[in-house]
Structures are given as structure tokens and as C-alpha cells.
Scaffold this motif. Sequence first.
Motif, PDB file in Angstrom:
ATOM      1  N   ALA A  53      -8.533  44.916  -1.878  1.00  0.00           N
ATOM      2  CA  ALA A  53      -9.866  43.917  -0.947  1.00  0.00           C
ATOM      3  C   ALA A  53      -9.549  42.540  -2.303  1.00  0.00           C
ATOM      4  O   ALA A  53      -9.713  42.540  -3.408  1.00  0.00           O
ATOM      5  CB  ALA A  53     -10.445  44.035  -0.844  1.00  0.00           C
ATOM      6  N   VAL A  54      -9.007  41.214  -1.527  1.00  0.00           N
ATOM      7  CA  VAL A  54      -8.605  40.067  -2.455  1.00  0.00           C
ATOM      8  C   VAL A  54     -10.299  39.743  -2.573  1.00  0.00           C
ATOM      9  O   VAL A  54     -10.493  39.130  -3.272  1.00  0.00           O
ATOM     10  CB  VAL A  54      -7.725  39.682  -1.183  1.00  0.00           C
ATOM     11  CG1 VAL A  54      -8.017  38.309  -2.150  1.00  0.00           C
ATOM     12  CG2 VAL A  54      -6.825  39.799  -1.148  1.00  0.00           C
ATOM     13  N   ALA A  55     -11.217  39.757  -0.857  1.00  0.00           N
ATOM     14  CA  ALA A  55     -12.051  38.988  -1.687  1.00  0.00           C
ATOM     15  C   ALA A  55     -13.250  39.655  -0.755  1.00  0.00           C
ATOM     16  O   ALA A  55     -12.829  40.083  -0.126  1.00  0.00           O
ATOM     17  CB  ALA A  55     -12.803  37.790  -1.133  1.00  0.00           C
ATOM     18  N   ASN A  56     -14.148  39.574  -1.238  1.00  0.00           N
ATOM     19  CA  ASN A  56     -15.974  40.824  -0.669  1.00  0.00           C
ATOM     20  C   ASN A  56     -15.104  42.236  -0.551  1.00  0.00           C
ATOM     21  O   ASN A  56     -15.147  42.304   0.861  1.00  0.00           O
ATOM     22  CB  ASN A  56     -16.128  39.880   0.498  1.00  0.00           C
ATOM     23  CG  ASN A  56     -17.097  38.629   0.288  1.00  0.00           C
ATOM     24  OD1 ASN A  56     -17.357  38.137  -1.167  1.00  0.00           O
ATOM     25  ND2 ASN A  56     -16.285  37.568   1.291  1.00  0.00           N
ATOM     26  N   PRO A  57     -14.751  43.047  -1.724  1.00  0.00           N
ATOM     27  CA  PRO A  57     -14.916  44.272  -1.218  1.00  0.00           C
ATOM     28  C   PRO A  57     -15.289  45.072  -0.738  1.00  0.00           C
ATOM     29  O   PRO A  57     -15.472  45.540   0.164  1.00  0.00           O
ATOM     30  CB  PRO A  57     -13.820  44.892  -3.003  1.00  0.00           C
ATOM     31  CG  PRO A  57     -14.581  43.558  -3.387  1.00  0.00           C
ATOM     32  CD  PRO A  57     -15.277  42.436  -2.431  1.00  0.00           C
ATOM     33  N   LEU A  58     -16.767  44.695  -1.058  1.00  0.00           N
ATOM     34  CA  LEU A  58     -17.925  45.434  -0.293  1.00  0.00           C
ATOM     35  C   LEU A  58     -18.558  44.955   1.502  1.00  0.00           C
ATOM     36  O   LEU A  58     -17.922  45.884   2.297  1.00  0.00           O
ATOM     37  CB  LEU A  58     -19.542  45.301  -0.944  1.00  0.00           C
ATOM     38  CG  LEU A  58     -20.609  45.960  -0.349  1.00  0.00           C
ATOM     39  CD1 LEU A  58     -20.290  47.379  -0.221  1.00  0.00           C
ATOM     40  CD2 LEU A  58     -21.489  45.483  -0.886  1.00  0.00           C
ATOM     41  N   TYR A  59     -17.338  44.233   1.313  1.00  0.00           N
ATOM     42  CA  TYR A  59     -17.485  44.229   3.047  1.00  0.00           C
ATOM     43  C   TYR A  59     -16.351  44.750   3.627  1.00  0.00           C
ATOM     44  O   TYR A  59     -16.584  45.228   4.574  1.00  0.00           O
ATOM     45  CB  TYR A  59     -16.988  42.449   3.055  1.00  0.00           C
ATOM     46  CG  TYR A  59     -17.912  41.527   3.125  1.00  0.00           C
ATOM     47  CD1 TYR A  59     -19.739  41.772   3.362  1.00  0.00           C
ATOM     48  CD2 TYR A  59     -18.185  40.315   2.759  1.00  0.00           C
ATOM     49  CE1 TYR A  59     -20.765  40.891   3.744  1.00  0.00           C
ATOM     50  CE2 TYR A  59     -19.263  39.240   2.992  1.00  0.00           C
ATOM     51  CZ  TYR A  59     -20.259  40.010   3.009  1.00  0.00           C
ATOM     52  OH  TYR A  59     -21.773  38.684   2.438  1.00  0.00           O
ATOM     53  N   VAL A 105     -17.650  52.619  -5.917  1.00  0.00           N
ATOM     54  CA  VAL A 105     -17.864  53.887  -7.781  1.00  0.00           C
ATOM     55  C   VAL A 105     -16.448  52.836  -7.607  1.00  0.00           C
ATOM     56  O   VAL A 105     -16.158  51.806  -9.126  1.00  0.00           O
ATOM     57  CB  VAL A 105     -16.720  54.766  -7.287  1.00  0.00           C
ATOM     58  CG1 VAL A 105     -15.429  55.123  -8.034  1.00  0.00           C
ATOM     59  CG2 VAL A 105     -17.338  56.176  -7.117  1.00  0.00           C
ATOM     60  N   ARG A 106     -15.886  52.162  -6.798  1.00  0.00           N
ATOM     61  CA  ARG A 106     -15.025  50.726  -7.612  1.00  0.00           C
ATOM     62  C   ARG A 106     -15.540  49.727  -7.398  1.00  0.00           C
ATOM     63  O   ARG A 106     -14.906  48.582  -8.828  1.00  0.00           O
ATOM     64  CB  ARG A 106     -13.615  50.877  -6.608  1.00  0.00           C
ATOM     65  CG  ARG A 106     -12.610  49.606  -6.816  1.00  0.00           C
ATOM     66  CD  ARG A 106     -11.753  50.186  -7.542  1.00  0.00           C
ATOM     67  NE  ARG A 106     -11.206  48.458  -8.332  1.00  0.00           N
ATOM     68  CZ  ARG A 106     -10.557  48.682  -8.711  1.00  0.00           C
ATOM     69  NH1 ARG A 106     -10.421  49.862  -9.905  1.00  0.00           N
ATOM     70  NH2 ARG A 106      -9.919  47.260  -9.504  1.00  0.00           N
ATOM     71  N   LEU A 107     -16.851  49.466  -6.891  1.00  0.00           N
ATOM     72  CA  LEU A 107     -17.421  48.243  -7.538  1.00  0.00           C
ATOM     73  C   LEU A 107     -17.906  48.115  -8.578  1.00  0.00           C
ATOM     74  O   LEU A 107     -18.045  47.599  -9.155  1.00  0.00           O
ATOM     75  CB  LEU A 107     -18.509  48.362  -6.002  1.00  0.00           C
ATOM     76  CG  LEU A 107     -17.674  47.584  -5.138  1.00  0.00           C
ATOM     77  CD1 LEU A 107     -19.064  47.443  -4.265  1.00  0.00           C
ATOM     78  CD2 LEU A 107     -16.944  46.760  -5.423  1.00  0.00           C
ATOM     79  N   ARG A 108     -18.458  50.062  -9.304  1.00  0.00           N
ATOM     80  CA  ARG A 108     -18.613  50.154 -10.356  1.00  0.00           C
ATOM     81  C   ARG A 108     -17.268  49.515 -11.456  1.00  0.00           C
ATOM     82  O   ARG A 108     -18.006  48.938 -12.855  1.00  0.00           O
ATOM     83  CB  ARG A 108     -19.568  51.432 -10.339  1.00  0.00           C
ATOM     84  CG  ARG A 108     -19.948  51.440 -11.866  1.00  0.00           C
ATOM     85  CD  ARG A 108     -21.701  52.423 -11.697  1.00  0.00           C
ATOM     86  NE  ARG A 108     -22.324  52.625 -12.828  1.00  0.00           N
ATOM     87  CZ  ARG A 108     -23.183  51.808 -12.997  1.00  0.00           C
ATOM     88  NH1 ARG A 108     -23.898  51.048 -12.590  1.00  0.00           N
ATOM     89  NH2 ARG A 108     -23.948  52.187 -14.498  1.00  0.00           N
ATOM     90  N   VAL A 109     -16.862  50.027 -11.432  1.00  0.00           N
ATOM     91  CA  VAL A 109     -15.398  50.187 -12.350  1.00  0.00           C
ATOM     92  C   VAL A 109     -15.548  48.959 -12.652  1.00  0.00           C
ATOM     93  O   VAL A 109     -15.257  48.074 -13.464  1.00  0.00           O
ATOM     94  CB  VAL A 109     -14.580  50.954 -12.114  1.00  0.00           C
ATOM     95  CG1 VAL A 109     -12.976  50.736 -12.913  1.00  0.00           C
ATOM     96  CG2 VAL A 109     -14.552  52.644 -12.318  1.00  0.00           C
TER      97      VAL A 109
END
Length: 113
Positions: A53-59, A105-109
Motif C-alpha cells: 500500500a502506497v498510502a493508508n495501509p490500514l485502509y 504486524v506490518r504496521l508495527r514493523v
Amino acid sequence: MALLVAVLTALLVRLTPSWMGEEGKPQPGYIFVNLGYSFLAAAAGGYVTALLAVANPLYHVLALGIIVLALAGLSALQARGKQPVWYQLALVALTPVGVLAGGLVRLRVMGIL
């Protein structure tokens, strides 16, 4: 995700053919192993989605989770009467949670969480 599940399912069937049981009635070993690798495949999908995701990976992860929930629900409807209801419900519940877990997990990394 689907490719990973397909490969793992084919490998499981090849390594443990006795777990398949009668048509539409898999043995408990197959069911629990399938639930485990389905969760892990969903987590891998969520992780990769957040990675790409380029922007807003959580979305993006949430969108994938919703798509996976819808597809799992359709799959459960299609398999109605062929597999245990609790197994179908577990797949419907576990796979979107796996997507979210992998994305988190990716957002935490990334240091976002």
C-alpha cells in the motif's frame, strides 16, 4: 492468499490422504490443520497488502478483510451441508481476523503502531 491455501491444501491431501475421509466429511486433523494454515495465509495476505500500500495501509488491509469476509461467507453458503457448520463459521471468522493480524504486524514493523 488463495494460491498459498491451494498449494498447502494439495500438499496436505498428498501427505495425509486418510484425513480426507468420505466425500465432504474431512477428518478432524484435516479440519484443524486447514484452519491453521488458512489463518496464516490470510495473515500473509494482510502483511503483503500493508507492505504494498502506497498510502493508508490500514485502509487497504481493512478493504481486503472485508473482501475476504464476503468471499468466506459465500464459500460457506456454497459448502452448506457438505462440511460441518462450525468449521465453515470458523473459516468465516478466522480469515478476516488473519488479514487484520498480518496487516497490523506490518504496521508495527513500519513503526506506525
